[in-house]
Design a protein around this motif. Sequence first.
Motif, PDB file in Angstrom:
ATOM      1  N   GLU A   1       0.820  -1.226   0.000  1.00 50.42           N
ATOM      2  CA  GLU A   1       0.000   0.000   0.000  1.00 50.42           C
ATOM      3  C   GLU A   1       0.849   1.269   0.000  1.00 50.42           C
ATOM      4  O   GLU A   1       0.510   2.245  -0.669  1.00 50.42           O
ATOM      5  N   ASN A   2       1.932   1.275   0.764  1.00 51.76           N
ATOM      6  CA  ASN A   2       2.792   2.451   0.820  1.00 51.76           C
ATOM      7  C   ASN A   2       3.403   2.730  -0.552  1.00 51.76           C
ATOM      8  O   ASN A   2       3.516   3.883  -0.972  1.00 51.76           O
ATOM      9  N   THR A   3       3.785   1.672  -1.247  1.00 49.29           N
ATOM     10  CA  THR A   3       4.323   1.823  -2.604  1.00 49.29           C
ATOM     11  C   THR A   3       3.266   2.405  -3.527  1.00 49.29           C
ATOM     12  O   THR A   3       3.564   3.292  -4.344  1.00 49.29           O
ATOM     13  N   LEU A   4       2.036   1.931  -3.411  1.00 50.99           N
ATOM     14  CA  LEU A   4       0.954   2.422  -4.275  1.00 50.99           C
ATOM     15  C   LEU A   4       0.711   3.916  -4.091  1.00 50.99           C
ATOM     16  O   LEU A   4       0.386   4.625  -5.051  1.00 50.99           O
ATOM     17  N   LYS A   5       0.894   4.400  -2.882  1.00 52.66           N
ATOM     18  CA  LYS A   5       0.731   5.833  -2.610  1.00 52.66           C
ATOM     19  C   LYS A   5       1.740   6.644  -3.430  1.00 52.66           C
ATOM     20  O   LYS A   5       1.389   7.632  -4.073  1.00 52.66           O
ATOM     21  N   TYR A   6       2.997   6.204  -3.439  1.00 50.56           N
ATOM     22  CA  TYR A   6       4.025   6.916  -4.204  1.00 50.56           C
ATOM     23  C   TYR A   6       3.864   6.690  -5.709  1.00 50.56           C
ATOM     24  O   TYR A   6       4.199   7.572  -6.504  1.00 50.56           O
ATOM     25  N   ALA A   7       3.337   5.543  -6.098  1.00 50.22           N
ATOM     26  CA  ALA A   7       3.079   5.284  -7.513  1.00 50.22           C
ATOM     27  C   ALA A   7       2.031   6.269  -8.030  1.00 50.22           C
ATOM     28  O   ALA A   7       2.152   6.796  -9.147  1.00 50.22           O
ATOM     29  N   LYS A   8       1.025   6.528  -7.231  1.00 45.05           N
ATOM     30  CA  LYS A   8      -0.003   7.503  -7.615  1.00 45.05           C
ATOM     31  C   LYS A   8       0.614   8.887  -7.755  1.00 45.05           C
ATOM     32  O   LYS A   8       0.333   9.608  -8.716  1.00 45.05           O
ATOM     33  N   ASP A   9       1.470   9.260  -6.812  1.00 47.49           N
ATOM     34  CA  ASP A   9       2.167  10.548  -6.865  1.00 47.49           C
ATOM     35  C   ASP A   9       2.968  10.663  -8.164  1.00 47.49           C
ATOM     36  O   ASP A   9       2.906  11.680  -8.858  1.00 47.49           O
ATOM     37  N   LEU A  10       3.710   9.604  -8.517  1.00 45.25           N
ATOM     38  CA  LEU A  10       4.516   9.624  -9.742  1.00 45.25           C
ATOM     39  C   LEU A  10       3.647   9.710 -10.995  1.00 45.25           C
ATOM     40  O   LEU A  10       4.002  10.393 -11.956  1.00 45.25           O
ATOM     41  N   SER A  11       2.538   9.035 -10.976  1.00 43.74           N
ATOM     42  CA  SER A  11       1.630   9.057 -12.116  1.00 43.74           C
ATOM     43  C   SER A  11       1.083  10.468 -12.346  1.00 43.74           C
ATOM     44  O   SER A  11       1.051  10.956 -13.485  1.00 43.74           O
ATOM     45  N   ILE A  12       0.693  11.130 -11.273  1.00 45.61           N
ATOM     46  CA  ILE A  12       0.197  12.513 -11.368  1.00 45.61           C
ATOM     47  C   ILE A  12       1.312  13.440 -11.816  1.00 45.61           C
ATOM     48  O   ILE A  12       1.129  14.304 -12.673  1.00 45.61           O
ATOM     49  N   TRP A  13       2.500  13.262 -11.247  1.00 40.08           N
ATOM     50  CA  TRP A  13       3.658  14.068 -11.628  1.00 40.08           C
ATOM     51  C   TRP A  13       3.923  13.939 -13.129  1.00 40.08           C
ATOM     52  O   TRP A  13       4.137  14.936 -13.819  1.00 40.08           O
ATOM     53  N   ALA A  14       3.931  12.704 -13.642  1.00 45.59           N
ATOM     54  CA  ALA A  14       4.217  12.462 -15.059  1.00 45.59           C
ATOM     55  C   ALA A  14       3.221  13.200 -15.949  1.00 45.59           C
ATOM     56  O   ALA A  14       3.597  13.768 -16.981  1.00 45.59           O
ATOM     57  N   GLU A  15       1.971  13.192 -15.555  1.00 45.00           N
ATOM     58  CA  GLU A  15       0.916  13.850 -16.329  1.00 45.00           C
ATOM     59  C   GLU A  15       1.159  15.350 -16.450  1.00 45.00           C
ATOM     60  O   GLU A  15       0.781  15.975 -17.435  1.00 45.00           O
ATOM     61  N   ASN A  16       1.827  15.929 -15.470  1.00 41.99           N
ATOM     62  CA  ASN A  16       2.033  17.379 -15.424  1.00 41.99           C
ATOM     63  C   ASN A  16       3.416  17.827 -15.885  1.00 41.99           C
ATOM     64  O   ASN A  16       3.801  18.970 -15.641  1.00 41.99           O
ATOM     65  N   GLN A  17       4.158  16.955 -16.571  1.00 45.72           N
ATOM     66  CA  GLN A  17       5.526  17.295 -16.977  1.00 45.72           C
ATOM     67  C   GLN A  17       5.704  17.504 -18.476  1.00 45.72           C
ATOM     68  O   GLN A  17       6.805  17.513 -18.976  1.00 45.72           O
ATOM     69  N   ASN A  18       4.624  17.625 -19.206  1.00 47.25           N
ATOM     70  CA  ASN A  18       4.675  17.845 -20.654  1.00 47.25           C
ATOM     71  C   ASN A  18       5.278  16.685 -21.432  1.00 47.25           C
ATOM     72  O   ASN A  18       5.839  16.876 -22.509  1.00 47.25           O
ATOM     73  N   TYR A  19       5.208  15.479 -20.864  1.00 45.99           N
ATOM     74  CA  TYR A  19       5.605  14.306 -21.632  1.00 45.99           C
ATOM     75  C   TYR A  19       4.526  14.012 -22.660  1.00 45.99           C
ATOM     76  O   TYR A  19       3.357  14.353 -22.462  1.00 45.99           O
ATOM     77  N   LYS A  20       4.916  13.347 -23.733  1.00 47.94           N
ATOM     78  CA  LYS A  20       3.923  12.907 -24.716  1.00 47.94           C
ATOM     79  C   LYS A  20       3.011  11.877 -24.060  1.00 47.94           C
ATOM     80  O   LYS A  20       3.435  11.127 -23.188  1.00 47.94           O
ATOM     81  N   GLN A  21       1.754  11.851 -24.486  1.00 50.68           N
ATOM     82  CA  GLN A  21       0.780  10.953 -23.868  1.00 50.68           C
ATOM     83  C   GLN A  21       1.213   9.496 -23.956  1.00 50.68           C
ATOM     84  O   GLN A  21       1.019   8.728 -23.022  1.00 50.68           O
ATOM     85  N   HIS A  22       1.825   9.125 -25.059  1.00 54.18           N
ATOM     86  CA  HIS A  22       2.317   7.745 -25.207  1.00 54.18           C
ATOM     87  C   HIS A  22       3.364   7.424 -24.126  1.00 54.18           C
ATOM     88  O   HIS A  22       3.358   6.332 -23.557  1.00 54.18           O
ATOM     89  N   ALA A  23       4.232   8.367 -23.837  1.00 52.10           N
ATOM     90  CA  ALA A  23       5.260   8.169 -22.807  1.00 52.10           C
ATOM     91  C   ALA A  23       4.609   7.992 -21.433  1.00 52.10           C
ATOM     92  O   ALA A  23       5.033   7.138 -20.642  1.00 52.10           O
ATOM     93  N   ILE A  24       3.591   8.771 -21.158  1.00 52.84           N
ATOM     94  CA  ILE A  24       2.885   8.682 -19.875  1.00 52.84           C
ATOM     95  C   ILE A  24       2.172   7.336 -19.755  1.00 52.84           C
ATOM     96  O   ILE A  24       2.275   6.659 -18.725  1.00 52.84           O
ATOM     97  N   ASN A  25       1.496   6.929 -20.805  1.00 52.94           N
ATOM     98  CA  ASN A  25       0.783   5.647 -20.782  1.00 52.94           C
ATOM     99  C   ASN A  25       1.752   4.478 -20.604  1.00 52.94           C
ATOM    100  O   ASN A  25       1.480   3.554 -19.833  1.00 52.94           O
ATOM    101  N   THR A  26       2.858   4.518 -21.313  1.00 54.29           N
ATOM    102  CA  THR A  26       3.873   3.463 -21.209  1.00 54.29           C
ATOM    103  C   THR A  26       4.447   3.425 -19.795  1.00 54.29           C
ATOM    104  O   THR A  26       4.597   2.347 -19.209  1.00 54.29           O
TER     105      THR A  26
END
Length: 164
Positions: A73-98
């Motif tokens: 569960e603790n890992t999942l909390k940080y995984a969610k944080d990273l997922s949100i971070w990735a969405e807000n970094q101007n990466y291409k959508q394909h990069a975010i999905n991958t």
Amino acid sequence: MIYLLDTNIFIESKNRYYGFDIAPGFWEWLNSAMTNGDIYSIKNVYDELMKGKDEDLLTWIKFRKGFFLDIDENTLKYAKDLSIWAENQNYKQHAINTFRQSADLFLVAHAKAHGFVVVTLEKPEPNRKSRIKIPETCQHLKVEYCNTFDMMRSLKAKLILCDL
């Protein structure tokens, strides 16, 4: 320090510097470090490796399944944080999905959750937006990362040739 190994450590080690046929000492040392609790990886990395076609590496990995840690569960909390971070970094959508489907996301999140150091051969490329790399994610979560050689030096690994 406890180290958490990326998928590329196994593949590149086997295919480049530490082939089973020329450097069995590396694999013996890796096994010993795993047994000592100095290094681990995660189930997601195991799953990525098992998709490969290299029978020698697959055989070696299969016998060490317990070395690959479950996601908690603790890992999942940080995984969610990273997922949100990735969405807000101007990466291409394909990069975010991958990235969201990769072991990398959970590797870095697990390292943050448990205070581990990530071991990867990836190098930072902050201006590249077509792929999210481990160093950038580590920097975001303030997770330490290094390469194989730095890990080995830190753990005082010695690969000594005994038979000629």
